[in-house]
Design a protein around this motif. Sequence first.
Motif, PDB file in Angstrom:
ATOM      1  N   CYS A  86       0.853  -1.192   0.000  1.00 31.67           N
ATOM      2  CA  CYS A  86       0.000   0.000   0.000  1.00 31.67           C
ATOM      3  C   CYS A  86       0.887   1.239   0.000  1.00 31.67           C
ATOM      4  CB  CYS A  86      -0.927  -0.007   1.212  1.00 31.67           C
ATOM      5  SG  CYS A  86      -2.139  -1.351   1.170  1.00 31.67           S
ATOM      6  N   VAL A  89      -0.448  -0.508  -4.176  1.00 28.27           N
ATOM      7  CA  VAL A  89      -1.889  -0.502  -3.900  1.00 28.27           C
ATOM      8  C   VAL A  89      -2.302   0.845  -3.309  1.00 28.27           C
ATOM      9  CG1 VAL A  89      -3.746  -1.592  -2.591  1.00 28.27           C
ATOM     10  CG2 VAL A  89      -1.907  -2.993  -3.545  1.00 28.27           C
ATOM     11  N   ALA A 103      -4.568   2.347  -0.998  1.00 28.46           N
ATOM     12  CA  ALA A 103      -5.452   1.954   0.103  1.00 28.46           C
ATOM     13  C   ALA A 103      -6.232   3.158   0.615  1.00 28.46           C
ATOM     14  CB  ALA A 103      -4.624   1.340   1.229  1.00 28.46           C
ATOM     15  N   SER A 137      -4.002   5.416   2.615  1.00 31.00           N
ATOM     16  CA  SER A 137      -2.771   5.922   1.989  1.00 31.00           C
ATOM     17  C   SER A 137      -2.831   7.444   1.938  1.00 31.00           C
ATOM     18  CB  SER A 137      -2.621   5.369   0.562  1.00 31.00           C
ATOM     19  OG  SER A 137      -2.379   3.982   0.576  1.00 31.00           O
ATOM     20  N   GLY A 150       0.147  -2.955   4.669  1.00 30.49           N
ATOM     21  CA  GLY A 150      -0.654  -1.746   4.746  1.00 30.49           C
ATOM     22  C   GLY A 150       0.166  -0.464   4.728  1.00 30.49           C
ATOM     23  N   GLU A 152     -11.474  -2.708   4.440  1.00 31.64           N
ATOM     24  CA  GLU A 152     -10.437  -3.487   3.757  1.00 31.64           C
ATOM     25  C   GLU A 152     -10.173  -4.811   4.452  1.00 31.64           C
ATOM     26  OE1 GLU A 152      -7.851   0.171   1.727  1.00 31.64           O
ATOM     27  OE2 GLU A 152      -7.496  -0.435   3.810  1.00 31.64           O
TER      28      GLU A 152
END
Length: 251
Positions: free
Chosen positions: A81, A106, A108, A111, A195, A204
């Motif tokens: 992430c 990713v 997220a 983020s 993460g 999530e």
Amino acid sequence: MRRFFLPGPLTPEVVIKGADARHISRVLRMKPADEIVVVSADGQAGIAEITRFNEHEVTALLQRTIAIENEPPVQVLLAQCLPKGDKMDYIVQKAVELGVEAIYPVAAEHSVVKYDQAKRQARRQRWQKIAGEAAKQCQRSTVPEVKPIQGLAELFNSLDDDVTVLMLYEGLAPMGIKEFLTKHESAGSYLLLIGPEGGFSTAETDFCRRNDVRFLTMGPRILRTETAALTALGIVLYEKGDLGGYRESKN
């Protein structure tokens, strides 16, 4: 001996273009009769002798093929992430050195960084360049691909059926990563899901539970996202026979 990756197969005469050609001529100041290692897109390697070059193109003749067995015995993918700042540069570089198969950035919910489409493409190109440089430095047989930035649902839709997804979770995971790797039969490949600084959202984690993700812990201390990614990658590779761990015979 310097190593260069080819976009296609290994042929009797190889041509290196672009940034690598400029590096050979301007930085390394190599000359005809110097030898280099060339690695094809499918991992075949050989020794080639430079015959002619300029700053845009280098031509070399293949002298002999060589056997290279330096890729991990197990495929480990990294779904990272997006972290803050330039941490992703560091993660990509070190993950390639350790032996990652591919990297999935990713986006997220937590983020901090948010990229528009143009920025996403530019970042991906930058990370792919870092991956290529790291692969040369540590003498990989392949350059791991950095995938486009995507969401969690897109990521799961793109995975093969034999990929086992391991989420390193700072919450109450029921099992440690070593226990899981030693007690369960080896998978076709593993994907480590790491993460961002703000952690995974409730939505999530619920999504991951519905998709049979394994929630694992690496201990009681909260690790930074870049620390967690590289530590988990090292653990899986070691436990599966790489990085000085016991590697089973292929015979």
